[in-house]
Scaffold this active site. Structure first.
Site: not given
Length: 824
Positions: A194, A201, A211, A213-214, A224, A252, A257, A328, A784
């Site tokens: 695109c 990346w 590109c 993630r959205r 992509h 990444y 993951d 918390c 928090h």
């Protein structure tokens, strides 16, 4: 000294294996810091406050105690606090990270020791060289020993958290880089799929640039890069705009993951012609983006009401809980739970009786005892007293930490966390998951003791109705639940244009390198849209025993009963590109008065045709809910194993992707996570399975029958913890499951349709809001929690140990809401 010699035989020196309770009373939150100090038994090394020590001495016959009192002195600060110090790390409690104690006073402590002989409280001050050597060594051993409270805290990890700590990728040494002639320039990149030129990346195997993630607000990329991984399985990618001249960058690993470290990054980049020495960082790293989010003053200020002059509250029910390091979520959940009358009755009103029934040395590991101790500490007012010179009408600023030190639920957190792999750490956790876990432990302990479960007031019946599009036949699946997950439809926002314009202004400012200071414009979702989304029919593809094939089915969900107290969860979390839950930034103004009649089941109309029970082709809903293949595919597309996705849908009763994702997050570390789903219809009496004898004994001690326990162990491959979970989650249909397993489908079908459903509390569908828990941060693992509770018509904010009258409760930004059935 004569009295001391009379008790020589009972004095011991603590050994390395002995737990020494020198920091907190077994029955209360009295400590060496309390006015009367703490008494440590020199025989058992158990600690007691003044109120309890004499009774313990009379019952045990132990009369010699070490009396510990501690005083503190403020240490003058060498320099002024730096509240505006730049945050440079995605971390809490480490240098450069978020400092929860910024501006806090510093103290030094001194401890005074004495040997006390009961019952007359005869005092021998220390040091004293005339004391017998045995006594001196016992006292020295107590002082040198690490306190049991500190050991419990250590078992939960440290008080700091560093979100930038990453592990070396297991693919870094073995990655194969293709000799495909690809050479990447030092700038001017664009996605190969695109026209996007940022958030790019580069895959370290083939050099392809795509590109990211959205994101949930529409920003980010077009997915992509992950699509490229799905097609090629090339594991590592580097974020191009983050490469620096010293060879650092965001890497990444799709296969792992997670964000990872590639120690050979310089060499891997050089393979595609990238010389890191000439590179310049042009985009924010993932950590920097997270820091930006967490520093959004508009959210923190709103949820904690930090811009208001908050008046501290004191007395019964207004005691705070100290933060023990990302605790918390524990504090907020327990403050809300213990305001509910059935729980207060069990653990506060009857608390002293329950504590007295437990052997003192077992109290730190006993769930019921810790619940009682916590309830007494919070609700009695004993630890929430205003100083004599405190003037609430004074205009002078007050140090709330000084006025309200709160109590530290160290042993409570330890005993609850010891039965859960995540809650035993000091990482931030999801308040909803913790609430479920506490209620599950409460149910177990009640069943074991033969007592009514006080958490039953939250449980209600749910009815899922499936209509086959091919035959018109229906199937009903009945189950129970403890909370109502309310979807948040972003498409229903009433201010879409304003949100788009805000996002564009923010993007423009970042491209120019300007600091963006506008208050955030979040999507405003009407509460009515959430309800409409929930009651709307859902179309899914599932197996039909009438059509003998997978066909479109319409699913509708209704509640069959209205509990006394109702928890509602706004489903605000989705999944980021690093597979972590992320929060939807939305505003939903939940009503003060709630009417749920639209969600109430109208019953089963006459004349409906039921889907035939064809066990040869498909399990019945009681044994295995209809598995939504679309949800399974959706989860598989996120990278999870297909068998794990089937389990997620199965064990959450086919309640949709959000519930299934929550199950996956909770069970990712299970040893059988990726193993095939096995249901009771797939097991036969003649197979080779042998139930664990220990597991049978433990489950039967909880009140389950031998056939029920055996079936649960079969379903979970003899995993005792998961077997207990399976039994509790399948209580409504246990009779039918056991009958199906032992006698076949016909015997199960012959049981009364509703006979297996538990008796729920039921009444009017009109509710009043009494409490809510809010969360700030991008995901359940950071940020928090605070809670607001309505007491005597007035909202009160509980922000860890700080308890104050609320001025502007942020009801529209809550995550969990507690409603009480309104008077008719």
């Amino acid at each position: 000294m004569e009295k001391l010699r009379q008790h020589f035989s009972r004095i011991k020196i603590p050994q390395p294996s002995d737990a020494v309770y020198k920091d907190e009373c077994m029955y209360s939150f009295d400590s060496p810091d309390s006015i009367t100090g703490l008494y440590v038994c020199l025989n058992t090394f158990l600690g007691f406050g003044r109120k309890y020590v004499l009774d313990y001495s009379n019952k045990s016959g132990n009369c010699v105690f070490l009396h510990r009192t501690r005083t503190r002195r403020e240490v003058p600060s060498e320099k002024e606090a730096e509240p505006d110090k730049k945050i440079a790390r995605l971390a809490i409690g480490v240098e450069g990270g978020f400092n929860p104690d910024v501006g806090a006073k510093k103290y030094e402590y001194s401890t005074t020791l004495a040997v006390v002989i009961l019952p007359d409280f005869e005092v021998i001050t220390l040091p004293n060289d005339d004391l017998p050597q045995l006594v001196l060594e016992s006292v020295l051993g107590v002082e040198k020993a690490e306190g049991a409270l500190q050991q419990a805290a250590a078992n939960c990890g440290g008080g700091s958290w560093d979100g930038e700590v990453r592990q070396i990728s297991r693919h870094a040494d073995s990655i194969q880089q293709l000799d495909n002639g690809v050479k990447v320039p030092p700038k001017g990149w664009q996605c190969s799929q695109c026209d996007l030129t940022d958030n790019l990346w580069m895959n370290l195997t083939d050099g392809a640039i795509h590109c990211g993630r959205r994101q949930l607000d529409g920003s980010g990329g077009n997915n992509h890069a992950v699509e490229h991984y799905d097609q090629t399985k090339y594991p590592l990618a580097v974020k191009l705009g983050t490469i620096t001249a010293d060879g650092k960058a965001d890497v990444y690993s799709y296969a792992e993951d997670d964000m990872v470290i590639d120690p050979h990054l310089v060499k891997h980049l050089a393979h595609f012609g990238i010389n890191v020495s000439v590179m310049e960082k042009t985009e924010k790293t993932m950590a920097e983006l997270e820091i930006d989010f967490n520093q959004r003053v508009w959210e923190y200020s709103r949820l904690t009401e930090s811009g208001q002059k908050l008046v501290p509250m004191f007395g019964p029910g207004y005691t705070g809980l100290r933060n023990l390091g990302n605790s918390c979520y524990v504090n907020s959940v327990m403050q809300v739970l213990l305001t509910v009358p059935p729980l207060a009755e069990r653990y506060y009103i009857s608390g002293p009786e329950r504590l007295a029934a437990v052997e003192p040395k077992r109290i730190p590991q006993d769930f019921d005892a810790q619940m009682a101790k916590l309830a007494i500490g919070l609700l009695s007012g004993e630890y929430s007293k205003a100083p004599a010179d405190y003037d609430p009408s004074s205009a002078a600023e007050v140090d709330i930490d000084e006025l309200q030190p709160g109590i530290a639920p160290g042993f409570f957190r330890s005993v609850v966390g010891s039965q859960h792999p995540e809650f035993s750490t000091k990482k931030q956790q999801d308040a909803m998951e913790y609430l479920e876990h506490v209620l599950k432990l409460m149910e177990r302990s009640s069943l074991k003791a033969g007592l009514p479960d006080p958490g039953h007031c939250f449980r209600f019946g749910v009815e899922d109705k499936f209509v086959c599009s091919a035959s018109g036949c229906v199937r009903y699946v009945e189950r129970s639940d403890l909370y109502l997950p309310l979807p948040v439809p972003l498409e229903a926002a009433t201010n879409k244009l304003q949100v788009q314009e805000y996002n564009q202004r923010k993007l423009d400012a970042e491209k120019l390198g300007n600091r963006f200071t506008e208050d955030a414009v979040r999507s405003s979702i009407p509460y009515e849209a959430c309800i409409s989304k929930m009651v709307a029919p859902e179309v899914l593809t599932a197996y039909s025993s009438a059509a003998k094939a997978s066909v479109p089915m319409t699913k509708t969900t209704r509640i069959t009963t209205c509990p006394d107290y109702l928890f509602i969860q706004l489903v605000k979390f989705d999944v980021t590109e690093t597979w972590e839950p992320v929060k939807l930034d939305v505003s939903v103004r939940m009503p003060d008065t709630l009417h749920l009649s639209v969600l109430r089941s109208a019953g089963r109309p006459e004349g409906e045709k039921t889907l035939p029970d064809d066990s040869a082709d498909q399990p019945t809903p009681a044994a295995a809910p209809v598995i939504d293949e679309a949800v399974v595919k959706q989860l598989c597309d996120m990278g999870f194993p297909v068998e794990a996705c089937k389990k997620a849908v199965h064990f959450t009763g086919n309640c949709g992707a959000d519930a299934a994702m929550n199950w996956i997050m909770e069970h990712m570390n299970d040893p059988d996570f990726s193993l095939p789903l096995v249901t009771s219809t797939q097991s036969t009496a003649g197979d080779s399975f042998t139930a664990s004898a220990e597991g049978l004994m433990m489950l039967e001690s909880m009140g389950f029958t031998e056939p029920q326990a055996r079936l649960a162990l079969r379903e979970t491959q003899n995993n005792l913890e998961r077997a207990a979970d399976w039994l509790f989650s399948h209580q409504p249909e246990l009779e039918q499951l056991v009958a199906r397993h032992e006698q076949g489908a016909a015997a199960a079908a012959a049981l009364p349709t509703h006979a297996h459903m538990p008796n729920f509390t039921d009444g009017s569908s009109k509710y009043e809001l009494v409490a809510f828990i809010s969360h700030m941060g991008t995901s359940i693992h950071v940020g928090h929690y605070v809670c607001h509770i309505k007491k005597d018509g007035q909202w009160t904010i509980f922000n860890d140990n700080k308890v104050s009258k609320s001025v502007d409760p942020p009801i529209d930004l809550g995550y969990l809401y507690l409603y009480k059935r309104a008077a008719s």
